[in-house]
Design an enzyme around this catalytic site. Sequence first.
Site, mmCIF file in Angstrom:
data_model
loop_
_atom_site.group_PDB
_atom_site.id
_atom_site.type_symbol
_atom_site.label_atom_id
_atom_site.label_comp_id
_atom_site.label_asym_id
_atom_site.label_seq_id
_atom_site.Cartn_x
_atom_site.Cartn_y
_atom_site.Cartn_z
ATOM 1 N N ARG A 25 1.001 -2.678 12.307
ATOM 2 C CA ARG A 25 1.206 -3.977 13.213
ATOM 3 C C ARG A 25 0.365 -3.787 14.630
ATOM 4 O O ARG A 25 0.022 -4.797 14.866
ATOM 5 C CB ARG A 25 2.802 -3.826 13.587
ATOM 6 C CG ARG A 25 3.255 -2.530 14.193
ATOM 7 C CD ARG A 25 4.751 -2.390 13.969
ATOM 8 N NE ARG A 25 5.050 -1.817 12.722
ATOM 9 C CZ ARG A 25 6.420 -1.773 12.274
ATOM 10 N NH1 ARG A 25 7.373 -1.946 12.885
ATOM 11 N NH2 ARG A 25 6.592 -1.240 11.258
ATOM 12 N N ASP A 61 -3.996 6.748 6.404
ATOM 13 C CA ASP A 61 -2.946 6.718 7.390
ATOM 14 C C ASP A 61 -2.041 8.249 7.305
ATOM 15 O O ASP A 61 -1.394 8.379 6.358
ATOM 16 C CB ASP A 61 -1.892 5.743 6.877
ATOM 17 C CG ASP A 61 -0.812 5.520 8.067
ATOM 18 O OD1 ASP A 61 -0.825 6.132 9.057
ATOM 19 O OD2 ASP A 61 0.163 4.787 7.613
ATOM 20 N N LYS A 97 2.974 11.948 8.789
ATOM 21 C CA LYS A 97 3.585 11.929 7.275
ATOM 22 C C LYS A 97 4.088 13.283 6.633
ATOM 23 O O LYS A 97 3.228 14.124 6.940
ATOM 24 C CB LYS A 97 3.041 11.090 6.528
ATOM 25 C CG LYS A 97 3.004 9.430 6.874
ATOM 26 C CD LYS A 97 2.173 8.850 5.973
ATOM 27 C CE LYS A 97 1.960 7.399 6.215
ATOM 28 N NZ LYS A 97 3.233 6.545 6.305
HETATM 29 N N1 BES Z 1 1.061 2.630 5.613
HETATM 30 C C1 BES Z 1 2.392 2.593 5.786
HETATM 31 C C2 BES Z 1 3.199 1.814 5.030
HETATM 32 C C3 BES Z 1 3.312 2.378 3.499
HETATM 33 C C4 BES Z 1 3.979 3.121 2.911
HETATM 34 C C5 BES Z 1 2.171 1.783 2.695
HETATM 35 C C6 BES Z 1 4.122 3.314 1.508
HETATM 36 C C7 BES Z 1 2.087 1.812 1.209
HETATM 37 C C8 BES Z 1 2.962 2.786 0.550
HETATM 38 C C9 BES Z 1 2.772 2.141 7.225
HETATM 39 O O1 BES Z 1 1.778 2.489 8.124
HETATM 40 C C10 BES Z 1 3.804 3.066 7.927
HETATM 41 O O2 BES Z 1 3.857 4.112 7.753
HETATM 42 N N2 BES Z 1 4.973 2.458 7.836
HETATM 43 C C11 BES Z 1 6.204 3.251 8.243
HETATM 44 C C12 BES Z 1 6.912 2.273 9.486
HETATM 45 C C13 BES Z 1 7.855 2.992 9.980
HETATM 46 C C14 BES Z 1 7.590 4.207 10.901
HETATM 47 C C15 BES Z 1 8.820 2.007 11.144
HETATM 48 C C16 BES Z 1 7.130 3.261 7.158
HETATM 49 O O3 BES Z 1 7.209 2.434 6.266
HETATM 50 O O4 BES Z 1 7.879 4.238 7.092
HETATM 51 ZN ZN ZN Z 2 -0.064 2.584 7.544
HETATM 52 MN MN MN Z 3 1.902 4.447 8.926
#
Ligand code: BES
Ligand code: ZN
Ligand code: MN
Length: 493
Positions: A340, A259, A266
């Site tokens: 999601r 991801d 990110k």
């Molecule tokens: N894979 C991430 C969540 C995650 C963060 C998993 C840290 C393990 C460790 C997920 O896809 C994500 O990026 N979520 C975002 C959502 C936001 C953009 C609403 C997040 O948590 O920042």
């Molecule tokens: Zn993710």
């Molecule tokens: Mn993500």
Amino acid sequence: MTTPAKTTIIDTDLDRIATAEGRIAVLIGPDGKLNAGAKRVNKLTRGALARMIEGGALEDMKPGEVTSLAWPAGLKAEAVDILRLSPRASAIEARKGGAALGKLLGEKGMTVLGASQVRPVELLQGIALRAYSFTARKTGDQKTPGAVTMMVKDASAVEADAKSASAVVEGAFFTRDLVSEPANHLTTTEFANRIKDMESLGLKVTVLEEDKLAELGMGCLLSVGHGSASPSKVAVMEWMGGKDGDAPLALVGKGVVFDTGGISLKPAAGMEDMTMDMGGAGVVAGVMRALALRGAKANVVGLVGLVENMPSDRATRPGDVVTSMKGDTVEVINTDAEGRLVLADVMWYAQETYKPRAMIDLATLTGAIIIGLGHENAGVFSNDDTLCDAFLKAAAAEGEGAWRLPMGKAYDDELKSQIADMKNVGGRPAGSITAAQFLKRFVQEGTPWIHLDIAGVASVKSDTAYAPKGATGWGVLALNRLVADMLEGAGTA
Ligand code: BES
Ligand code: ZN
Ligand code: MN
């Protein structure tokens, strides 16, 4: 895959103690009473254990703690490990005590003198669970844990339980290996192949490729994988060990092999951790493996969405509107809220195809759950108190942390979009809950459902009770038990 240490349970044979190689584990309860095996060790070492107890060293030890005597005179073994553990220890105490021994397991193996222990199987399982390391990407000879032999009063009485317990350990190791693998090795194709290989265990496996997913209308899932050279896939594992015609339990996993965040990229720092973003799919695959290995008398289907979230000229843009298999449209505000989108389509497909009696999804879904619960508990969300309580009970019985969080309309309202049926993100507040609300929109009326946000527990940076730092396999034990309790009528002992 990483194979767990070989474990064997035999009837107590005191004459093997003097010449046993590797380590010898002795269990002593708080009263300091020596069981037959411990007495023999004490005699052979000319009273080492008695002196230790007389000197007060046992009292200083906490339950579950180990003290080691290295190169003891009178024994062939390289060490005697004294575990303070009550013979009446609970399943969790025994497993945690076992894990303390597993940490010490070396190449020459261990003989455990467990005669009076009421939970020998969990103790042995704890040893095996803890003696894990991921070495697939290292060159050179790697040390592998030696065999563990446990002496008990009546080996035949616990053999069947011990076999089931090792099936679960193998399931957890399978999960840990998947979670530990870097993304250039564990591509979507490689992940699907490893699942396909489980056909040899009696699972029925189907892999749906991109053309099929497009035909099914999985526009949400496909939008996540668009930017990657790796093809998106959905892998389906069926284990129909229960009654013909009984609706299965469906387990659904987020399998984002990496991801990056996509166009909503990110930050660089720590991005390497996103190799574990397939953790939900990893747990589903591990549970299915455990169920097949132990021949569970239950109908369970596991479905995983395998994608890679990459930025490229083909990647989904913030502001794009995509259409789900359900038919609802989603405005993608943030391409980093991709899990999601993947789950929405796989969950819908699971319900349309299997009409499951219940559905549980697992996902490393939000960073916010780590802020809320840290690395101790997974976030639990549900539309059904009975199912949710059964899961929480199973997790507690296995010693895997899980904590329920609320849901509600006000959270759901955060997903309102100007131009589509919904947005894929709410605001910053309650990020884990709004993510769960998004998923709930893809749960059909009448389907009992649990969402497990495992972002904080799938992989951790320090040792846990059952695992060295890194991938934990969290959830394999709890879900295996839920299947046993709920579908096989085992009841929690
Ligand atoms: N894979 C991430 C969540 C995650 C963060 C998993 C840290 C393990 C460790 C997920 O896809 C994500 O990026 N979520 C975002 C959502 C936001 C953009 C609403 C997040 O948590 O920042
Ligand atoms: Zn993710
Ligand atoms: Mn993500």
